[in-house]
Design a protein around this motif. Structure first.
Motif, PDB file in Angstrom:
ATOM      1  N   GLU A   1      -6.801   3.718   6.883  1.00 57.16           N
ATOM      2  CA  GLU A   1      -7.659   2.944   6.024  1.00 57.16           C
ATOM      3  C   GLU A   1      -6.602   3.105   4.912  1.00 57.16           C
ATOM      4  O   GLU A   1      -5.976   4.047   4.101  1.00 57.16           O
ATOM      5  CB  GLU A   1      -8.781   3.948   5.609  1.00 57.16           C
ATOM      6  CG  GLU A   1      -9.942   3.865   6.486  1.00 57.16           C
ATOM      7  CD  GLU A   1     -11.089   4.373   6.150  1.00 57.16           C
ATOM      8  OE1 GLU A   1     -11.314   4.512   4.946  1.00 57.16           O
ATOM      9  OE2 GLU A   1     -11.649   4.368   6.970  1.00 57.16           O
TER      10      GLU A   1
ATOM     11  N   SER B   1      -4.949  -6.267  -5.773  1.00 56.58           N
ATOM     12  CA  SER B   1      -5.133  -4.947  -5.677  1.00 56.58           C
ATOM     13  C   SER B   1      -6.358  -4.176  -5.622  1.00 56.58           C
ATOM     14  O   SER B   1      -7.731  -4.693  -6.029  1.00 56.58           O
ATOM     15  CB  SER B   1      -4.737  -4.215  -7.416  1.00 56.58           C
ATOM     16  OG  SER B   1      -4.483  -3.013  -7.431  1.00 56.58           O
ATOM     17  N   GLY B   2      -6.453  -3.161  -4.668  1.00 55.98           N
ATOM     18  CA  GLY B   2      -7.914  -2.541  -4.260  1.00 55.98           C
ATOM     19  C   GLY B   2      -8.547  -3.232  -3.100  1.00 55.98           C
ATOM     20  O   GLY B   2      -9.617  -2.409  -2.523  1.00 55.98           O
ATOM     21  N   ASP B   3      -7.961  -4.039  -2.688  1.00 54.30           N
ATOM     22  CA  ASP B   3      -8.534  -4.484  -1.255  1.00 54.30           C
ATOM     23  C   ASP B   3      -8.389  -3.430  -0.313  1.00 54.30           C
ATOM     24  O   ASP B   3      -7.412  -2.867  -0.298  1.00 54.30           O
ATOM     25  CB  ASP B   3      -7.843  -5.865  -0.874  1.00 54.30           C
ATOM     26  CG  ASP B   3      -8.396  -7.259  -1.615  1.00 54.30           C
ATOM     27  OD1 ASP B   3      -9.267  -7.095  -2.185  1.00 54.30           O
ATOM     28  OD2 ASP B   3      -7.702  -8.291  -1.434  1.00 54.30           O
ATOM     29  N   GLN B   4      -9.154  -3.514   0.810  1.00 52.92           N
ATOM     30  CA  GLN B   4      -9.052  -2.413   1.666  1.00 52.92           C
ATOM     31  C   GLN B   4      -8.756  -3.215   3.033  1.00 52.92           C
ATOM     32  O   GLN B   4      -9.070  -4.058   3.457  1.00 52.92           O
ATOM     33  CB  GLN B   4     -10.504  -1.768   1.970  1.00 52.92           C
ATOM     34  CG  GLN B   4     -11.236  -1.435   0.894  1.00 52.92           C
ATOM     35  CD  GLN B   4     -10.386   0.184   0.468  1.00 52.92           C
ATOM     36  OE1 GLN B   4     -10.312   1.153   1.221  1.00 52.92           O
ATOM     37  NE2 GLN B   4     -10.107   0.226  -0.996  1.00 52.92           N
TER      38      GLN B   4
ATOM     39  N   THR C   1      -5.273   1.099   0.964  1.00 52.09           N
ATOM     40  CA  THR C   1      -5.885   0.189  -0.018  1.00 52.09           C
ATOM     41  C   THR C   1      -4.579  -0.480  -0.794  1.00 52.09           C
ATOM     42  O   THR C   1      -3.602   0.248  -0.985  1.00 52.09           O
ATOM     43  CB  THR C   1      -6.364   1.340  -1.108  1.00 52.09           C
ATOM     44  OG1 THR C   1      -7.537   1.959  -0.551  1.00 52.09           O
ATOM     45  CG2 THR C   1      -7.003   0.369  -2.292  1.00 52.09           C
TER      46      THR C   1
ATOM     47  N   HIS D   1      -2.142  -1.654  -3.361  1.00 55.87           N
ATOM     48  CA  HIS D   1      -2.024  -1.169  -5.100  1.00 55.87           C
ATOM     49  C   HIS D   1      -1.541  -2.379  -5.978  1.00 55.87           C
ATOM     50  O   HIS D   1      -1.198  -1.844  -6.937  1.00 55.87           O
ATOM     51  CB  HIS D   1      -1.285   0.222  -4.709  1.00 55.87           C
ATOM     52  CG  HIS D   1       0.253  -0.242  -4.065  1.00 55.87           C
ATOM     53  ND1 HIS D   1       1.141  -1.008  -4.625  1.00 55.87           N
ATOM     54  CD2 HIS D   1       0.728   0.746  -3.351  1.00 55.87           C
ATOM     55  CE1 HIS D   1       2.209  -0.820  -3.917  1.00 55.87           C
ATOM     56  NE2 HIS D   1       2.065   0.178  -3.175  1.00 55.87           N
TER      57      HIS D   1
ATOM     58  N   THR E   1       0.981  -1.213  -0.100  1.00 56.91           N
ATOM     59  CA  THR E   1       0.064  -0.085   0.038  1.00 56.91           C
ATOM     60  C   THR E   1       0.864   1.098   0.102  1.00 56.91           C
ATOM     61  O   THR E   1       2.169   1.236   0.570  1.00 56.91           O
ATOM     62  CB  THR E   1      -0.907   0.076   1.145  1.00 56.91           C
ATOM     63  OG1 THR E   1      -0.084   0.279   2.478  1.00 56.91           O
ATOM     64  CG2 THR E   1      -1.741  -1.131   1.442  1.00 56.91           C
TER      65      THR E   1
ATOM     66  N   ARG F   1      -8.317  -1.723   6.959  1.00 57.00           N
ATOM     67  CA  ARG F   1      -8.419  -1.062   7.978  1.00 57.00           C
ATOM     68  C   ARG F   1      -7.853  -1.241   9.519  1.00 57.00           C
ATOM     69  O   ARG F   1      -7.905  -2.468   9.953  1.00 57.00           O
ATOM     70  CB  ARG F   1      -9.926  -0.895   8.318  1.00 57.00           C
ATOM     71  CG  ARG F   1     -10.632   0.242   9.291  1.00 57.00           C
ATOM     72  CD  ARG F   1     -12.003   0.488   9.289  1.00 57.00           C
ATOM     73  NE  ARG F   1     -12.640   1.077   7.931  1.00 57.00           N
ATOM     74  CZ  ARG F   1     -13.517   0.958   7.502  1.00 57.00           C
ATOM     75  NH1 ARG F   1     -14.664   0.533   8.507  1.00 57.00           N
ATOM     76  NH2 ARG F   1     -14.076   1.517   6.614  1.00 57.00           N
TER      77      ARG F   1
ATOM     78  N   GLY G   1     -11.856  -5.760  -2.127  1.00 53.76           N
ATOM     79  CA  GLY G   1     -11.858  -4.478  -2.787  1.00 53.76           C
ATOM     80  C   GLY G   1     -13.106  -4.524  -3.946  1.00 53.76           C
ATOM     81  O   GLY G   1     -14.012  -3.349  -3.865  1.00 53.76           O
TER      82      GLY G   1
ATOM     83  N   PRO H   1     -16.866  -4.780  -0.920  1.00 57.36           N
ATOM     84  CA  PRO H   1     -16.412  -4.220   0.527  1.00 57.36           C
ATOM     85  C   PRO H   1     -17.186  -4.688   1.439  1.00 57.36           C
ATOM     86  O   PRO H   1     -16.335  -4.575   2.658  1.00 57.36           O
ATOM     87  CB  PRO H   1     -16.757  -2.640   0.056  1.00 57.36           C
ATOM     88  CG  PRO H   1     -16.739  -2.360  -1.296  1.00 57.36           C
ATOM     89  CD  PRO H   1     -17.050  -3.606  -1.903  1.00 57.36           C
TER      90      PRO H   1
END
Lengths: 382, 94
Positions: A212, A264-267, A214, A216, A189, A269, A292, A295
Motif C-alpha cells: 500500500e 499527491s495523496g493518491d493510493q 501513497t 507524495h 512514493t 495498492r 486520494g 478513495p
C-alpha cells in the motif's frame, strides 16, 4: 551464465564488496570452515582464507573455477581452499561448515534456483550454530515516474516504428520486468517493504504480499521498481535503493500498461507475487490506483504477469500435453548411441570411432564425432 | 457427482490464462502446474467464466455446436469436474 568480465565487474563494485569483506572479517576465525557457494573466480573463498579460515570449500559449476584455482595459487591459499567443480546441490562435504557465504542473486534475490540452493546448503552443509552470509534480504518497492525507461521498454513497439504495427509485441513487453537504474528523484512514493528473505529460516522459494503506497507528489507514474537491501551479518550490509546503491544489481522495473497521472495523496495498492515454477519465477502484479480525495474511486486497475510474456505456440502446447506421443529425433538417437557406448572401459576416442562408424553421414571426421561425445559426457556423466 | 447448472463459475486469483490462437494455456500458481485446453475446451471455458450461470453457458454452447443435449451436458460436466479438480475454477452456488 556469467562471463569472467561479469565476475570482475562484481568484485570492483565497492558498495557490494566492502560489506562482504567486513562481514567475513567479523565472522571468520582461525578454526572456521567456510563454504563459498557459487564462488565464480573465487574472491569470497580467497577473502575467507585471508581472514584465517582453517578450510574453505569453494563450489562453482562454471569453468571460471579454474581462474579461482590460479588465484588461490597466486595468493598462497591453495592448501586451505578446496575447489569443487559442480552444482552445490549435487555436492557432499565430509564436514559441516561454520560459515556459508554466497551471492547467487540476479537483480533480485528471487532468481532461478537461488533460494533452493541456499535452503539445501543450509540444511546439508551448515552447523546448527553456523552463520549465513547474507543473513537477510529485505525487498523494497516504490512507484516511479520514469518516462525514458518506460518508452525505451516498449513505447516504440506500438507507434509505427519502422513503419510497422508492432502492437502484438506489447502484450509481451508490458508483462516483462527489466533491470533499471532510476534515481531517487523519480520516486513518487516512499519506499515500501514487500517482504523479507531470512536465510536462516527460509522454507519456501515463493514470496507474496500486498503493498500500500501513497503518492507524495504529483507526477505521471509508469510502474514500480523493486530492489533489495541486505544484511550480511549483524549490522553490516548495503542497499540497492535508487540513488546510491551497488552498481551490479540495480532495480527491477515493473511497467504498467499505460502511464497513470497521480496526484499527491493518491493510493496505490499492488498485490505482488513471485512463484518459482520449474526453473524460473513467474511474477504477477495486480495494481489498483485510487483517488486520494475519493478513495472509493478507482483511477486505474491492471493485472500483469510474466506468464503473459511467454511466447507460446499451439505446437509447444501440443508437445507439453500428456497425450502427446513423442518420436525419437536423429539428435536423440546419436546421444542415446553415445550413452550406450560408454561402459566404463572405452575412452572417448574409442566412442568417437564407433559414433563416426554408426553415423557417417553426420560425422565426416573423427574430430567432429569426438566433439559430440565430449558434449554428451559433459552433460550427463562425471 | 454432477455440478448444479444454476451455479456460477469463478476463476481463483492464482490462476493465469493465456490464449494461443484459439487454444489456451493455464498456470495454477498454487500448484505451480501448467494446463492446456484445445479450441472447443477454450470456448467452453470462456463461456463458463463469462456467463451468469453454467446453464447460460450450456444454452449458448447448444446453439453454437451441432451436438446432442445429453452429450453436451455430459461433456460440460466432465470439463467442469476436471477444471475444479485442478483448481482452475471455483463453483459459486448462489
Amino acid at each position: 551464465m556469467y562471463q569472467v568480465t561479469d565476475y570482475v565487474g562484481m568484485i570492483r563494485d565497492q558498495v557490494r564488496m566492502e560489506p562482504y569483506v567486513e562481514a567475513l572479517r567479523r565472522s571468520v576465525k582461525d578454526t572456521s570452515v567456510v563454504v563459498d557457494i557459487g564462488t565464480g573466480i573465487g574472491v569470497f573463498a580467497l577473502l575467507a582464507a585471508q581472514c584465517g579460515a582453517r578450510k574453505v570449500y569453494a563450489i562453482e559449476p562454471n569453468a571460471a573455477i579454474q581462474i579461482a584455482r590460479d588465484l588461490a595459487d597466486a595468493n598462497g591459499y591453495s592448501e586451505r581452499i578446496e575447489f569443487i567443480e559442480g552444482l552445490s546441490t549435487a555436492v557432499s562435504l565430509l564436514e559441516r561448515a561454520d560459515i556459508i557465504v554466497s551471492d547467487l542473486r540476479g537483480v533480485l534475490p528471487l532468481a532461478g534456483k537461488h533460494l533452493n540452493t541456499i535452503i539445501d546448503a543450509r540444511t546439508r552443509f551448515l552447523k546448527s550454530d553456523g552463520i549465513l552470509i547474507p543473513q537477510l534480504d529485505v525487498l523494497q518497492t516504490a512507484v516511479v515516474e520514469a518516462p525514458e525507461l518506460y518508452n525505451d521498454h516498449f513505447d516504440g513497439q506500438a507507434s509505427g516504428y519502422l513503419g510497422l504495427d508492432l502492437r502484438p509485441v506489447q502484450k509481451f513487453m508490458i508483462n516483462t520486468w527489466r533491470r533499471s537504474r532510476p534515481t531517487d528523484a523519480q520516486m513518487l512514493t516512499a519506499p515500501c517493504e514487500w517482504g523479507r528473505l531470512d536465510y536462516h529460516k527460509l522454507m519456501s522459494c515463493d514470496l507474496s504480499g500486498e503493498l500500500e503506497l501513497t503518492a507524495h507528489r504529483n507526477g505521471t507514474a509508469n510502474g514500480f521498481i523493486l530492489w533489495f537491501d541486505t544484511v550480511l551479518t549483524a549490522d553490516v550490509g548495503f542497499s540497492n535503493a535508487p540513488g546510491g546503491g551497488a552498481k551490479g544489481y540495480g532495480s527491477a522495473f515493473f511497467p504498467w500498461p499505460a502511464p497513470v497521472p497521480l496526484s499527491s495523496g493518491d493510493q496505490i495498492r499492488i498485490q505482488l507475487r513471485a512463484t518459482l515454477v520449474d526453473d524460473d519465477y513467474i511474477w504477477t502484479w495486480e495494481t489498483e490506483v485510487s483517488d486520494g480525495s475519493k478513495p472509493a474511486k478507482t483511477k486505474s486497475q491492471f493485472k500483469q504477469s510474466t506468464f503473459f510474456a511467454q511466447p507460446l505456440t499451439a505446437r509447444l502446447l501440443q508437445r507439453s500435453s500428456a497425450e502427446f506421443v513423442p518420436l525419437q529425433t536423429i539428435e536423440g538417437s546419436i546421444d542415446r548411441f553415445v550413452l550406450e557406448c560408454i561402459d566404463g572401459c572405452r575412452t572417448q576416442g574409442e566412442v568417437a570411432n564407433k559414433l563416426q562408424e554408426r553415423f557417417p553421414e553426420y560425422f565426416s571426421s573423427w574430430r567432429d564425432a569426438l566433439t559430440r561425445v565430449g558434449e554428451v559426457t559433459s552433460r550427463y556423466l562425471s | 457427482m454432477s455440478i448444479p447448472f444454476e451455479s456460477r463459475v469463478s476463476v481463483p486469483s492464482g490462476v493465469l490464462v493465456s490464449e494461443v490462437g484459439l487454444e489456451s494455456v493455464f498456470l495454477n500458481l498454487k500448484s505451480e502446474s501448467y494446463f492446456g485446453l484445445d479450441e472447443i475446451g477454450t470456448r467452453m471455458w470462456k463461456l463458463l467464466t463469462e456467463s451468469s450461470s453454467i446453464q447460460v453457458a450450456y444454452d449458448t454452447l447448444l446453439q453454437e455446436f451441432d451436438i446432442d443435449e445429453t452429450q453436451l451436458e455430459s461433456d460440460l460436466d466432465e470439463l467442469i469436474q476436471k477444471l475444479v479438480a485442478n483448481g482452475l475454477i471455483e463453483i459459486v452456488r448462489e
